[in-house]
Design an enzyme around this catalytic site. Structure first.
Site, mmCIF file in Angstrom:
data_model
loop_
_atom_site.group_PDB
_atom_site.id
_atom_site.type_symbol
_atom_site.label_atom_id
_atom_site.label_comp_id
_atom_site.label_asym_id
_atom_site.label_seq_id
_atom_site.Cartn_x
_atom_site.Cartn_y
_atom_site.Cartn_z
ATOM 1 N N CYS A 55 14.721 -4.408 -13.335
ATOM 2 C CA CYS A 55 14.721 -4.975 -14.683
ATOM 3 C C CYS A 55 14.295 -6.514 -14.899
ATOM 4 O O CYS A 55 13.345 -7.062 -15.318
ATOM 5 C CB CYS A 55 15.814 -4.460 -15.503
ATOM 6 S SG CYS A 55 15.679 -5.121 -17.487
ATOM 7 N N CYS A 60 11.497 -4.982 -17.073
ATOM 8 C CA CYS A 60 11.682 -5.332 -18.395
ATOM 9 C C CYS A 60 11.129 -6.755 -18.523
ATOM 10 O O CYS A 60 10.280 -7.149 -19.238
ATOM 11 C CB CYS A 60 12.823 -5.122 -18.943
ATOM 12 S SG CYS A 60 13.851 -3.723 -18.099
ATOM 13 N N LYS A 63 7.858 -8.572 -17.392
ATOM 14 C CA LYS A 63 6.766 -7.955 -18.009
ATOM 15 C C LYS A 63 6.779 -8.321 -19.717
ATOM 16 O O LYS A 63 5.788 -8.712 -20.028
ATOM 17 C CB LYS A 63 7.105 -6.282 -18.223
ATOM 18 C CG LYS A 63 6.156 -5.574 -19.300
ATOM 19 C CD LYS A 63 6.840 -4.177 -19.318
ATOM 20 C CE LYS A 63 8.081 -4.383 -20.520
ATOM 21 N NZ LYS A 63 8.568 -3.253 -20.592
ATOM 22 N N TYR A 222 4.132 4.565 -19.709
ATOM 23 C CA TYR A 222 4.217 3.426 -20.536
ATOM 24 C C TYR A 222 4.025 2.031 -19.505
ATOM 25 O O TYR A 222 3.456 1.075 -20.262
ATOM 26 C CB TYR A 222 5.535 3.182 -21.315
ATOM 27 C CG TYR A 222 6.834 2.910 -20.389
ATOM 28 C CD1 TYR A 222 7.205 1.656 -20.184
ATOM 29 C CD2 TYR A 222 7.607 3.620 -19.663
ATOM 30 C CE1 TYR A 222 8.189 1.115 -19.590
ATOM 31 C CE2 TYR A 222 8.538 3.375 -18.908
ATOM 32 C CZ TYR A 222 9.017 2.171 -18.847
ATOM 33 O OH TYR A 222 10.173 1.563 -18.093
ATOM 34 N N GLU A 226 1.412 -0.726 -20.559
ATOM 35 C CA GLU A 226 1.916 -2.111 -21.012
ATOM 36 C C GLU A 226 0.941 -3.013 -20.261
ATOM 37 O O GLU A 226 0.617 -4.140 -20.731
ATOM 38 C CB GLU A 226 3.288 -2.230 -20.707
ATOM 39 C CG GLU A 226 4.043 -1.451 -21.893
ATOM 40 C CD GLU A 226 5.617 -1.780 -21.459
ATOM 41 O OE1 GLU A 226 6.363 -1.525 -22.241
ATOM 42 O OE2 GLU A 226 6.044 -1.749 -20.148
ATOM 43 N N HIS A 484 10.846 -7.166 -48.672
ATOM 44 C CA HIS A 484 9.557 -7.456 -49.303
ATOM 45 C C HIS A 484 9.116 -8.887 -48.922
ATOM 46 O O HIS A 484 9.747 -9.902 -49.246
ATOM 47 C CB HIS A 484 9.541 -7.173 -50.507
ATOM 48 C CG HIS A 484 8.118 -7.030 -50.932
ATOM 49 N ND1 HIS A 484 6.958 -6.208 -50.655
ATOM 50 C CD2 HIS A 484 7.102 -8.156 -51.952
ATOM 51 C CE1 HIS A 484 5.866 -6.688 -51.084
ATOM 52 N NE2 HIS A 484 5.888 -7.612 -51.977
ATOM 53 N N GLU A 489 9.439 -2.576 -44.327
ATOM 54 C CA GLU A 489 10.040 -2.031 -45.634
ATOM 55 C C GLU A 489 9.231 -0.447 -45.910
ATOM 56 O O GLU A 489 9.788 0.417 -46.769
ATOM 57 C CB GLU A 489 9.659 -2.938 -46.814
ATOM 58 C CG GLU A 489 8.089 -3.165 -47.084
ATOM 59 C CD GLU A 489 8.015 -4.043 -48.551
ATOM 60 O OE1 GLU A 489 8.689 -3.788 -49.345
ATOM 61 O OE2 GLU A 489 7.302 -4.925 -48.233
HETATM 62 P P1 FAD Z 1 17.499 -1.079 -10.297
HETATM 63 O O1 FAD Z 1 17.521 -2.074 -11.532
HETATM 64 O O2 FAD Z 1 16.121 -0.439 -9.810
HETATM 65 O O3 FAD Z 1 18.545 -1.781 -9.201
HETATM 66 C C1 FAD Z 1 18.545 -0.963 -8.064
HETATM 67 C C2 FAD Z 1 18.838 -1.904 -6.889
HETATM 68 O O4 FAD Z 1 19.411 -1.421 -5.653
HETATM 69 C C3 FAD Z 1 17.801 -2.720 -6.495
HETATM 70 O O5 FAD Z 1 18.012 -4.106 -6.940
HETATM 71 C C4 FAD Z 1 17.655 -2.551 -4.983
HETATM 72 O O6 FAD Z 1 17.116 -3.807 -4.335
HETATM 73 C C5 FAD Z 1 18.904 -2.173 -4.576
HETATM 74 N N1 FAD Z 1 19.158 -1.109 -3.484
HETATM 75 C C6 FAD Z 1 18.376 -0.259 -3.405
HETATM 76 N N2 FAD Z 1 18.660 0.591 -2.073
HETATM 77 C C7 FAD Z 1 19.948 -0.154 -1.730
HETATM 78 C C8 FAD Z 1 20.496 -0.049 -0.461
HETATM 79 N N3 FAD Z 1 20.338 1.157 0.284
HETATM 80 N N4 FAD Z 1 21.398 -0.927 -0.200
HETATM 81 C C9 FAD Z 1 21.535 -2.193 -1.107
HETATM 82 N N5 FAD Z 1 20.627 -2.335 -2.061
HETATM 83 C C10 FAD Z 1 19.899 -1.508 -2.610
HETATM 84 N N6 FAD Z 1 13.513 -0.421 -18.966
HETATM 85 C C11 FAD Z 1 13.922 -0.653 -20.037
HETATM 86 O O7 FAD Z 1 14.871 -0.511 -20.660
HETATM 87 N N7 FAD Z 1 12.979 -1.440 -21.062
HETATM 88 C C12 FAD Z 1 11.572 -1.995 -20.446
HETATM 89 O O8 FAD Z 1 10.915 -2.535 -21.097
HETATM 90 C C13 FAD Z 1 11.289 -1.687 -19.103
HETATM 91 N N8 FAD Z 1 10.098 -2.112 -18.542
HETATM 92 C C14 FAD Z 1 10.104 -1.809 -17.205
HETATM 93 C C15 FAD Z 1 8.919 -2.210 -16.530
HETATM 94 C C16 FAD Z 1 8.600 -1.990 -15.263
HETATM 95 C C17 FAD Z 1 7.308 -2.562 -14.774
HETATM 96 C C18 FAD Z 1 9.548 -1.072 -14.406
HETATM 97 C C19 FAD Z 1 9.203 -0.874 -13.267
HETATM 98 C C20 FAD Z 1 10.617 -0.816 -15.125
HETATM 99 C C21 FAD Z 1 10.921 -1.164 -16.414
HETATM 100 N N9 FAD Z 1 12.128 -0.488 -17.285
HETATM 101 C C22 FAD Z 1 12.536 -0.713 -18.233
HETATM 102 C C23 FAD Z 1 13.017 0.133 -16.342
HETATM 103 C C24 FAD Z 1 14.168 -0.410 -16.103
HETATM 104 O O9 FAD Z 1 13.803 -1.612 -14.947
HETATM 105 C C25 FAD Z 1 15.027 0.447 -15.125
HETATM 106 O O10 FAD Z 1 15.353 1.950 -15.983
HETATM 107 C C26 FAD Z 1 16.314 -0.047 -14.694
HETATM 108 O O11 FAD Z 1 16.003 -1.293 -13.854
HETATM 109 C C27 FAD Z 1 17.282 0.812 -13.774
HETATM 110 O O12 FAD Z 1 18.384 0.000 -13.373
HETATM 111 P P2 FAD Z 1 19.303 0.765 -11.980
HETATM 112 O O13 FAD Z 1 20.346 -0.075 -11.832
HETATM 113 O O14 FAD Z 1 19.222 2.261 -12.077
HETATM 114 O O15 FAD Z 1 18.212 0.369 -10.932
#
Ligand code: FAD
Length: 500
Positions: A55, A60, A63, A222, A226, A484, A489
């Site tokens: 994110c 997010c 973007k 999406y 976007e 308004h 609205e």
């Molecule tokens: P992540 O945020 O992906 O975090 C996972 C972390 O784990 C990463 O930092 C990674 O490096 C780390 N990791 C992975 N494997 C290991 C390991 N073995 N050891 C140590 N670290 C590890 N959501 C919204 O709500 N609104 C939006 O507008 C939106 N826009 C988006 C736009 C794009 C282009 C993308 C790709 C996603 C978007 N999302 C949006 C989705 C949102 O980013 C994800 O739903 C959210 O980040 C999920 O969080 P998470 O904690 O599951 O994983």
């Protein structure tokens, strides 16, 4: 343990909770658990620069910043209708010569605004680095042990961490914890085809160099839509290919068609029922051969064709954590895997892939393991009425059921619809239109779906999501006084149904 949560017995392990992944779900879980007094470690494979996860770093936040940047192009253009002129003064030489400067807008004899792509990228990177630091401080300030390295589960209560020693040689550490939380997110998926090595994913799009004057985007979700709007606004010639009948599958059909038509009107060359055969590098750029024999030349090809759970190398097979058909970590309603000490939240579970959902799930796990915050009851997650926005131009905002889902679930539904040109565009010269839609369960009068395509749809729908979650009826909407003059609205002034 620092101030043990009530009723919680200190464990003999190194930590009470070991979180793998420093993204939305992981950071929230680690921070909240530590604030409840648990001993918590969090491992992030990208180190401090990765904190905040998808994110913050490649999702997010960047973007939305680029979406704001893209909106300026239209704003410059539209301001003329409101009396603004940009006198045709010569640009300072240095500014005109900036590398990556791209003409945007179509003003004839007027000065054309130019985008300094390099500056936008640098400012974005600076802001993201600031956020990484904020996350780091929040974690450490809560008492979380932040570890840099790739974590691998070695047992139900054991995590191995691959690190780098000070001299650059690989190192390894082992930790034990009463509970492990997998919050490793997802990663973009690109199918196999000839020339796959020439295409990029959303992870790389933010730092593209140089600015892609011709951008081909493959995908209809999406994220693809976007980026199509963003780069179109920033001045690229954007072609978007989608192999299905219409983009944004899963959204209300009318909303999909309306949004797609607006995107086309804004200049995106949207090609449906189209797919890539192969990509070749040529002297004129990347040549993309399409099914049916046509070709597209592009400076960059962005594949936004879905994401897969990040489970590679995590060691899940060693401990027998069960995965679903798409490689997602399977969890029960408490986010517990089939291994009782191991939990998973967020994108890696393949459910609703949104940051607020990952945050909500993380809170449920923390409350269940370490007790709720003082004076609160343990949280639960409801997957009904999750509002969401698509930051296309114009935006889409939506909460609740699509018309088709509502018909299937409730049978008799009443649909209210309003399409109009927003007041702002009466003078702006823009032909952009707004669509709003309410779907009502006729029997209960409850509003079960609310959808919008138009400026700031996300901001507007967030408020209405509370009403829908609270079970507001159409009668309540009707009794609500509008603000308004606003576009919003319209949601409380729709009186005549368009169909039942
Ligand atoms: P992540 O945020 O992906 O975090 C996972 C972390 O784990 C990463 O930092 C990674 O490096 C780390 N990791 C992975 N494997 C290991 C390991 N073995 N050891 C140590 N670290 C590890 N959501 C919204 O709500 N609104 C939006 O507008 C939106 N826009 C988006 C736009 C794009 C282009 C993308 C790709 C996603 C978007 N999302 C949006 C989705 C949102 O980013 C994800 O739903 C959210 O980040 C999920 O969080 P998470 O904690 O599951 O994983």
């Amino acid at each position: 343990m620092r101030g043990s949560p009530p009723g919680y017995v200190m464990s003999a392990f190194d930590f009470d909770l070991f979180v793998i992944g420093g993204g939305s779900g992981g950071v929230r879980a680690a921070r909240m658990a530590a604030q409840r007094g648990a001993r918590v470690a969090l491992a992030e494979m990208l180190g401090p620069d990765g904190l905040g996860g998808t994110c913050v770093n490649v999702g997010c936040i960047p973007k939305k910043l680029y979406s704001y940047a893209a909106h300026y192009a239209a704003a410059f253009e539209e301001s003329h209708g409101y009396g603004w002129e940009f006198p045709a003064l010569p640009l300072p030489a240095a500014q005109g010569a900036l590398p990556g400067a791209v003409a945007c807008g179509s003003a004839d004899q007027r000065v054309k605004p130019v985008l300094d792509w390099a500056r936008l990228k640098a400012n974005r990177a600076h802001e993201i680095a600031r956020l990484n630091g904020v996350y780091d401080n929040l974690l450490r300030g809560s008492g979380v042990t932040v570890l840099n390295g790739f974590a691998r589960i070695e047992g139900p209560n054991t995590v191995g961490l691959a690190t780098l020693n000070a001299d650059g040689s690989p190192g390894h550490q082992t930790f034990t914890a009463a509970h492990l939380l997998i919050a490793t997110g997802g990663t973009p998926h690109v199918p196999h085809f000839t020339g796959r090595e020439f295409v990029i994913t959303s992870d790389a799009v933010f730092d593209l160099e140089p600015f892609p004057r011709r951008l081909l985007i493959v995908g209809g979700g999406y994220i693809a839509c976007e980026f199509a709007s963003i780069f179109n606004g920033l001045g690229a010639a954007v072609t978007q290919l989608y192999r299905g009948e219409q983009v944004l599958r899963g959204f209300d059909d009318e909303i999909r068609h309306f949004a797609a038509a607006e995107m086309v009107k804004s200049g995106i060359d949207l090609r449906l029922n189209a797919d890539v055969v192969c990509v070749h590098q040529t002297g004129e750029g990347l040549r993309v051969d399409l099914e049916g024999g046509s070709q597209v030349l592009a400076d960059a090809v962005l594949y936004a064709t879905g994401r897969v759970p990040n489970v590679q190398g995590l060691g899940l097979d060693t401990v027998g954590v069960a995965l679903g058909a798409k490689g997602e970590v399977r969890v029960d309603e408490h986010y517990r895997t089939n291994v009782p000490s191991i939990y998973a939240v967020g994108d890696v579970t393949g459910r609703v892939q949104l940051t607020p959902v990952a945050l909500g799930e993380a809170m449920v796990v923390v409350d269940a393991l370490f007790g709720p915050a003082a004076g609160k009851v343990p949280r639960s997650m409801g997957y009904d009425f999750i509002p969401t926005a698509v930051f296309t131009h114009p935006n889409i905002g939506t909460v609740g059921l699509t018309e088709a889902q509502a018909r299937e679930r409730h049978g008799d539904i009443t649909v209210f619809r309003s399409e109009f040109k927003a007041l702002r565009h009466t003078l702006s010269g823009s032909s952009e239109r707004t669509l709003m839609k309410l779907i009502v369960d006729t029997a209960s009068d409850r509003v079960v779906g609310l959808h919008m395509v138009g400026a700031e749809a996300g901001e507007i729908v967030q408020g209405f999501a509370v009403a829908l979650k609270a079970g507001a009826t159409k009668a309540v909407f009707d009794a609500t006084i509008g603000i308004h003059p606003t576009a919003a609205e319209e949601f409380v002034t729709m009186r005549e149904p368009v169909r039942r």
